[in-house]
Design an enzyme around this catalytic site. Sequence first.
Site, PDB file in Angstrom:
ATOM      1  N   ASP A  10       0.870  -1.176   0.000  1.00 15.71           N
ATOM      2  CA  ASP A  10       0.000   0.000   0.000  1.00 15.71           C
ATOM      3  C   ASP A  10       0.902   1.219   0.000  1.00 15.71           C
ATOM      4  O   ASP A  10       1.490   1.577   1.026  1.00 15.71           O
ATOM      5  CB  ASP A  10      -0.898  -0.013   1.234  1.00 15.71           C
ATOM      6  CG  ASP A  10      -1.871   1.166   1.253  1.00 15.71           C
ATOM      7  OD1 ASP A  10      -1.804   2.008   0.329  1.00 15.71           O
ATOM      8  OD2 ASP A  10      -2.695   1.237   2.188  1.00 15.71           O
TER       9      ASP A  10
ATOM     10  N   ASN B  86       2.910   3.922 -11.907  1.00  8.72           N
ATOM     11  CA  ASN B  86       1.538   4.050 -12.388  1.00  8.72           C
ATOM     12  C   ASN B  86       0.507   4.226 -11.273  1.00  8.72           C
ATOM     13  O   ASN B  86      -0.564   4.772 -11.525  1.00  8.72           O
ATOM     14  CB  ASN B  86       1.173   2.816 -13.218  1.00  8.72           C
ATOM     15  CG  ASN B  86      -0.317   2.722 -13.474  1.00  8.72           C
ATOM     16  OD1 ASN B  86      -0.861   3.427 -14.314  1.00  8.72           O
ATOM     17  ND2 ASN B  86      -0.997   1.856 -12.718  1.00  8.72           N
TER      18      ASN B  86
ATOM     19  N   TYR C 250      -5.335  16.580  -8.261  1.00  6.44           N
ATOM     20  CA  TYR C 250      -5.025  15.587  -9.291  1.00  6.44           C
ATOM     21  C   TYR C 250      -4.173  16.180 -10.416  1.00  6.44           C
ATOM     22  O   TYR C 250      -3.081  15.687 -10.720  1.00  6.44           O
ATOM     23  CB  TYR C 250      -6.318  14.987  -9.855  1.00  6.44           C
ATOM     24  CG  TYR C 250      -6.054  13.866 -10.838  1.00  6.44           C
ATOM     25  CD1 TYR C 250      -5.736  12.594 -10.379  1.00  6.44           C
ATOM     26  CD2 TYR C 250      -6.099  14.082 -12.213  1.00  6.44           C
ATOM     27  CE1 TYR C 250      -5.467  11.563 -11.273  1.00  6.44           C
ATOM     28  CE2 TYR C 250      -5.837  13.064 -13.106  1.00  6.44           C
ATOM     29  CZ  TYR C 250      -5.520  11.798 -12.629  1.00  6.44           C
ATOM     30  OH  TYR C 250      -5.240  10.781 -13.512  1.00  6.44           O
TER      31      TYR C 250
ATOM     32  N   LYS D  27      -0.070  15.566 -11.429  1.00  7.18           N
ATOM     33  CA  LYS D  27       0.362  15.112 -12.748  1.00  7.18           C
ATOM     34  C   LYS D  27       1.303  16.127 -13.405  1.00  7.18           C
ATOM     35  O   LYS D  27       2.253  15.736 -14.106  1.00  7.18           O
ATOM     36  CB  LYS D  27      -0.850  14.846 -13.640  1.00  7.18           C
ATOM     37  CG  LYS D  27      -1.769  13.744 -13.112  1.00  7.18           C
ATOM     38  CD  LYS D  27      -1.020  12.427 -12.913  1.00  7.18           C
ATOM     39  CE  LYS D  27      -1.946  11.293 -12.547  1.00  7.18           C
ATOM     40  NZ  LYS D  27      -1.232  10.009 -12.356  1.00  7.18           N
TER      41      LYS D  27
END
Length: 270
Positions: free
Chosen positions: A63, A90, A156, A160
């Site tokens: 995790d 990923n 988010y 990225k």
Amino acid sequence: MTDASRWALVTGASAGIGAAFARELAARGHHLVLTARREDRLQSLAGELRQRHGVRCEVAAADLADPAAIDALCNELGRRSLNIDVLVNNAGYGVPGHYLAQPWTRHAEFLQVLVTAPCELAYRLLPGMQQRRYGRILNIASLAGHVPGSAGHTMYAASKAFLIKFSQSLALENQQYGIKVCAVCPGFTWSEFHDVVGSRESVNKMPKWMWMSAEEVAREGVDATERGEIVHVTGKVNRAIKALIKLLPDRMGLNIVQRRSKDFRVQEPK
């Protein structure tokens, strides 16, 4: 990527884009180390890859929201004498709603998985890659990192965008060692992502031509890395969107995203 002696580590490999990258690398002759939280899914995928491609496949459930997970994972790689030459960062997810709708602990876990873990894994595995004069690091970013931030899923796009800049610097620092680093930036991809964050009903209304399969993303991502691309947006449609956003004034781009956020980001009731 055809040397069968190379080992690849894929995080978030239990489903979606991660599983697609694992299948793509196995098809190209790589041995795999698969990591994610759901060990049962990892074991199922490992069995499939061994049978279909005849590669070795190890499972190391972890995790990555746990700050101690990377250290434990790297120790396990050492215990099994596995030298990782291909790293696919990923693992990721989205935190729905506006920033204050979630407790800080959930945001902190998000940053641990999407920002800290990829950086730490690269830091831990790069010395071996440099010594062997070979390495590939694929940081799975997103088209969201190239367009203005949206309402909802507040961190988010920011995470990225960080991965894109991180990949650029890392690539330039490591070219002399035969190491290629690529920020792979998918757009809308058929996977469990939207089911998990609760946006499936909204995004299903979007036109089908805006979507790619996880398999297409993985294939493009590996090919782009081998070509030496440092940032690769997958799919012609997504590349067109990125190009258009770059041409627009910042205020206009932000206004467009503001109007359309509800179509792809979970919003809070007002």
